[in-house]
Design an enzyme around this catalytic site. Structure first.
Site, PDB file in Angstrom:
ATOM      1  N   HIS A 117       0.851  -1.186   0.000  1.00  0.00           N
ATOM      2  CA  HIS A 117       0.000   0.000   0.000  1.00  0.00           C
ATOM      3  C   HIS A 117       0.889   1.239   0.000  1.00  0.00           C
ATOM      4  CE1 HIS A 117      -3.161   2.833   0.909  1.00  0.00           C
ATOM      5  NE2 HIS A 117      -2.552   3.205   2.021  1.00  0.00           N
ATOM      6  N   CYS A 231      -4.328   2.978  -4.944  1.00  0.00           N
ATOM      7  CA  CYS A 231      -3.512   3.832  -4.070  1.00  0.00           C
ATOM      8  C   CYS A 231      -2.224   4.280  -4.746  1.00  0.00           C
ATOM      9  CB  CYS A 231      -3.213   3.117  -2.752  1.00  0.00           C
ATOM     10  SG  CYS A 231      -2.258   1.578  -2.934  1.00  0.00           S
TER      11      CYS A 231
END
Length: 358
Positions: A117, A231
């Protein structure tokens, strides 16, 4: 920025439950596959011409309120705060933040698979305050990737939104322990303020998450059919904008996770109304719902193994995948190696070289 109150609090969902749904989730009869493939071809022939690859990500004029049915297991942006206005002459440090997905629950497990992430950190040298900015799913990844099959609805129901989250502070331990926290750029407070206005517009018009990058093959230069919107793409878009505004980036290696599907040229099938509406093709509609049925949560061990077999049968053996992109359905004729997770280097931008197509 989207704030914490935008998301619900419950578990992922309740797909493929109830007697009305059972026929949809019945085992495939592949002898009838020619019927719905013919329907797909007919739908494509009657649909609009789609020859621009990759298909452009659709932006919207505003962000709709989430449907109450859509519930998040983990609250979205629980500590969200307003974006501060920096003094023009402030010097803002920009940090690359990266950690394994779901690190808070599984530690470095997904880090070993390079499933990461990405986020961005900021530090004001005048106030010495730190901030974190990231973009992720309102209702977790599963809801953004696969729909719910609700008994009372004919069409698959999607709980798919992604949004930006901004909050004060940087959790050093979270990012450093199994990931990355490194200075990548410096900029003025004026550039930060201009970036904040751009992020607000980007966040209000780019509303849904897309997990997959779909390409013709793993080879360099292969045709890209669809780009992901996740992301890492938010981080890359922000870096690009900062470079355009005049931020000074360092020359360090930066890698990002990408999840690929490989297929031949996709076939356009239609939107929810044209496929599942009163005049839609019932054979095609049933094929799409049956495809999505094995991708459901909260399974027993036996059900999970059976679902894996069904997914393997559809995607690997029969080489079929239905993609929902821009609120439209596409058929992907899958190709070897079918799916792949990569951790690729994408260089940081500079004032003379930015990153196209983000």
């Amino acid at each position: 920025m989207a704030q914490a109150g935008r998301a619900g609090l419950g578990a992922w969902g309740r797909r493929c439950a109830g007697g009305d749904v059972a026929p949809v989730c019945a085992p495939w009869r592949w002898a009838s596959a020619l019927l719905w493939l013919a329907a797909a071809a007919a739908a494509a022939a009657s649909g609009p011409s789609r020859r621009q690859w990759p298909v452009p990500y659709k932006r919207f004029s505003f962000r709709p309120e989430p449907d109450p049915y859509c519930q998040a297991k983990y609250t979205f942006c629980p500590t969200g705060s307003p974006v501060p206005v920096m003094k023009d002459d402030d010097v803002i440090e920009v940090f690359r933040l990266q950690a394994p997905v779901w690190e808070f629950k599984y530690g470095d497990l997904l880090g070993h698979l390079k499933i990461m992430h990405d986020a961005i950190g900021f530090r004001s040298t005048l106030t010495e305050k730190n901030y974190t900015m990231e973009w992720y799913e309102l209702f977790q990844l599963g809801n953004c990737t696969f729909p719910h099959l609700r008994p009372e609805m004919n069409a698959p129901f999607w709980c798919n939104q992604g949004a930006a989250c901004f909050f004060e502070g940087i959790d050093d331990i979270h990012w450093k322990e199994n990931g990355t926290l490194v200075l990548v750029a410096t900029m003025s407070g004026d550039i930060f303020n201009k970036m904040a206005k751009w992020v607000k517009q980007d966040n209000e018009t780019g509303i849904y998450y897309e997990t997959w990058t779909v390409q013709a093959s793993p080879e360099k230069g292969a045709e890209t059919w669809f780009e992901s919107y996740d992301c890492s793409k938010f981080v890359l878009r922000t870096y690009k904008k900062l470079a355009e505004l005049g931020a000074d980036f360092k020359k360090i290696e930066t890698n990002y996770t990408r999840i690929f599907l490989y297929s031949g040229e996709p076939t356009y099938l239609g939107n929810e109304t044209s496929v599942f509406g009163p005049t839609g093709d019932k054979t095609l509609a049933l094929a799409i719902k049956r495809f999505y049925c094995p991708f459901k949560p909260h399974l027993s061990t036996k059900e999970f193994l059976l679902s894996l077999l069904q997914i393997f049968d559809a995607v690997i053996i029969h080489r079929q995948f239905y993609l929902f992109y821009n609120f439209e359905y596409w058929f992907l004729p899958m190709k070897f190696p079918f799916i792949k997770i990569t951790y690729e280097e994408i260089p940081l931008p500079n004032r003379n070289r930015t990153l196209p197509g983000l």
